[in-house]
Write an enzyme that holds these catalytic residues in place. Structure first.
Site, PDB file in Angstrom:
ATOM      1  CB  CYS A 243      -1.034  -0.033   1.108  1.00 50.82           C
ATOM      2  SG  CYS A 243      -2.494   0.931   0.650  1.00 50.82           S
ATOM      3  CG  HIS A 325      -4.052  -3.676   3.004  1.00 47.08           C
ATOM      4  ND1 HIS A 325      -3.100  -3.290   3.918  1.00 47.08           N
ATOM      5  CD2 HIS A 325      -4.536  -2.533   2.469  1.00 47.08           C
ATOM      6  CE1 HIS A 325      -3.026  -1.980   3.958  1.00 47.08           C
ATOM      7  NE2 HIS A 325      -3.891  -1.497   3.088  1.00 47.08           N
ATOM      8  CD  GLU A 327      -2.203  -6.492   5.262  1.00 50.05           C
ATOM      9  OE1 GLU A 327      -1.654  -6.735   4.175  1.00 50.05           O
ATOM     10  OE2 GLU A 327      -2.640  -5.361   5.556  1.00 50.05           O
TER      11      GLU A 327
HETATM   12  N1  LIG Z   1      -3.291   1.584   3.485  1.00 53.66           N
HETATM   13  C1  LIG Z   1      -2.339   2.408   3.099  1.00 53.66           C
HETATM   14  O1  LIG Z   1      -1.152   2.160   3.226  1.00 53.66           O
HETATM   15  C2  LIG Z   1      -2.777   3.735   2.532  1.00 53.66           C
HETATM   16  C3  LIG Z   1      -1.724   4.436   1.744  1.00 53.66           C
HETATM   17  C4  LIG Z   1      -1.969   5.925   1.545  1.00 53.66           C
HETATM   18  N2  LIG Z   1      -2.104   6.580   2.811  1.00 53.66           N
HETATM   19  C5  LIG Z   1      -3.191   6.141   0.691  1.00 53.66           C
HETATM   20  O2  LIG Z   1      -4.193   6.596   1.171  1.00 53.66           O
HETATM   21  O3  LIG Z   1      -3.152   5.840  -0.488  1.00 53.66           O
END
Ligand SMILES: NC(=O)CC[C@H](N)C(=O)O
Length: 348
Positions: A243, A325, A327
């Site tokens: 992410c 994600h 996970e």
């Molecule tokens: N879940 C995250 O790592 C979000 C990544 C970043 N803050 C976004 O909004 O794109």
């Protein structure tokens, strides 16, 4: 009875019922996840945001610490159609204002049309529209939280599974979900969680087999030091990211990120792997995306809905990242094998 007010950009007021009292502000976003409210509410990536659940009943299977992704609630405020007493009390104990009895479908539609927006909330018997508007007035854009990493990272280096004899992972903790660490430890990795602003030598001193950049809140361009660590070590140490981690790696290697209209937040985002042509369901929570991966990274996976990059790699530099994600927690386990791929890359 209406005893809560939400002020959204354009000074529009939405009335609601207070479930956890107080005043608050943040970027108003929504998740379509129909399960996993405990995991979402403890996901550090929601720092400085107001989280609207589009699923209408939040709290129907209680609140259990075992399901938390960190040690506190991260959204600044919570909006639901109907919230159980369990969740309301939990949020009040954490001083996170919450409201229900409002038309969340309307809010979601508005965010989809207008994009994520600034908002203020005032909830409780003394709350007024003016209080909510005052919060809105003070609200700043996500990108202006330039040191947001400090709010969510570990203060000191922390070792997980010190006696493991598997892969040694240096995890730049930009607000890591606990399940990322658990997924690595389940593969017998030793994980050195390092502060988001760790130096190159802090990372090197852990003698890592792989440098892993975690998820995290806000604008990836604000994680400059993490980018510098990535630039310094690329080619010498294998690199992985999830992410915000994917975004930081892309920015550090000549790519570019940009803010999305309203982002991807939910547990059924379809992702196509461009090599196998397989589609998997994924958990997502992001408002920024990689707009240009630069010339060092290949796009290996894309979102079926809007074609945004979901996976990047570079075989010769040993890099593999995901925008979603793997996970899970909450969400489907379709992509857990990402952690096997990271361990295999590190052991190469
Ligand atoms: N879940 C995250 O790592 C979000 C990544 C970043 N803050 C976004 O909004 O794109």
């Amino acid at each position: 009875m209406n005893d809560a007010y939400i002020a959204v950009e354009g000074d529009r007021i939405i009335e609601a019922r207070a479930r956890s009292q107080g005043t608050t502000r943040g970027e108003l976003v929504f998740t379509t996840a129909y399960t996993g409210y405990e995991e979402s509410l403890t996901d550090p990536s929601y720092e400085e945001q107001l989280l609207t659940f589009s699923y209408p009943l939040i709290g129907n299977y209680g609140v259990r610490k075992e399901r938390f992704e960190s040690d506190r609630v991260h959204p600044r405020g919570v909006l639901a159609r109907e919230m159980t007493e369990d969740v309301a009390q939990w949020l009040q104990s954490q001083d996170v204002p919450a409201v229900d009895h409002l038309d969340t479908r309307d809010i979601v539609t508005e965010i989809r049309d207008e994009g994520a927006m600034k908002a203020g909330i005032a909830a409780g018997p003394d709350a007024t529209e003016a209080d909510a508007l005052a919060e809105l007035d003070e609200c700043s854009h996500m990108s202006s939280h330039t040191d947001i990493g400090a709010q969510v990272s570990v203060d000191e280096p922390t070792i997980h599974n010190p006696d493991g004899d598997g892969t040694r992972v240096a995890l730049l903790d930009c607000g890591a979900k606990g399940s990322i660490i658990d997924s690595l430890v389940a593969r017998d990795a030793t994980v050195h969680s390092l502060p988001y602003d760790a130096s190159v030598s802090d990372v090197e001193s852990t003698e890592p087999d792989v440098l892993f950049v975690s998820n995290g809140p806000g604008d990836p361009e604000n994680f400059e030091q993490a980018g510098e660590v990535v630039s310094a070590l690329v080619g010498d140490v294998p690199l992985a990211g999830i992410c915000l981690g994917q975004q930081v790696v892309a920015n550090a290697l000549g790519g570019r990120t940009e803010k999305m209209e309203f982002g991807h937040r939910g547990v059924n985002q379809p992702v196509r792997d461009l090599r196998s042509d397989q589609v998997i369901m994924t958990t997502q929570n992001h408002g920024y995306t990689v707009a240009d991966p630069g010339d060092k990274l290949n796009v290996t996976q894309v979102n079926v809905n809007d074609e945004t990059p979901e996976g990047l790699d570079n075989d010769s530099l040993n890099i593999i990242t995901r925008q979603y994600h793997p996970e899970a927690n909450p969400g489907p386990n379709d992509s857990l094998s990402f952690f096997d791929d990271v361990v295999a890359m590190a052991e190469k």
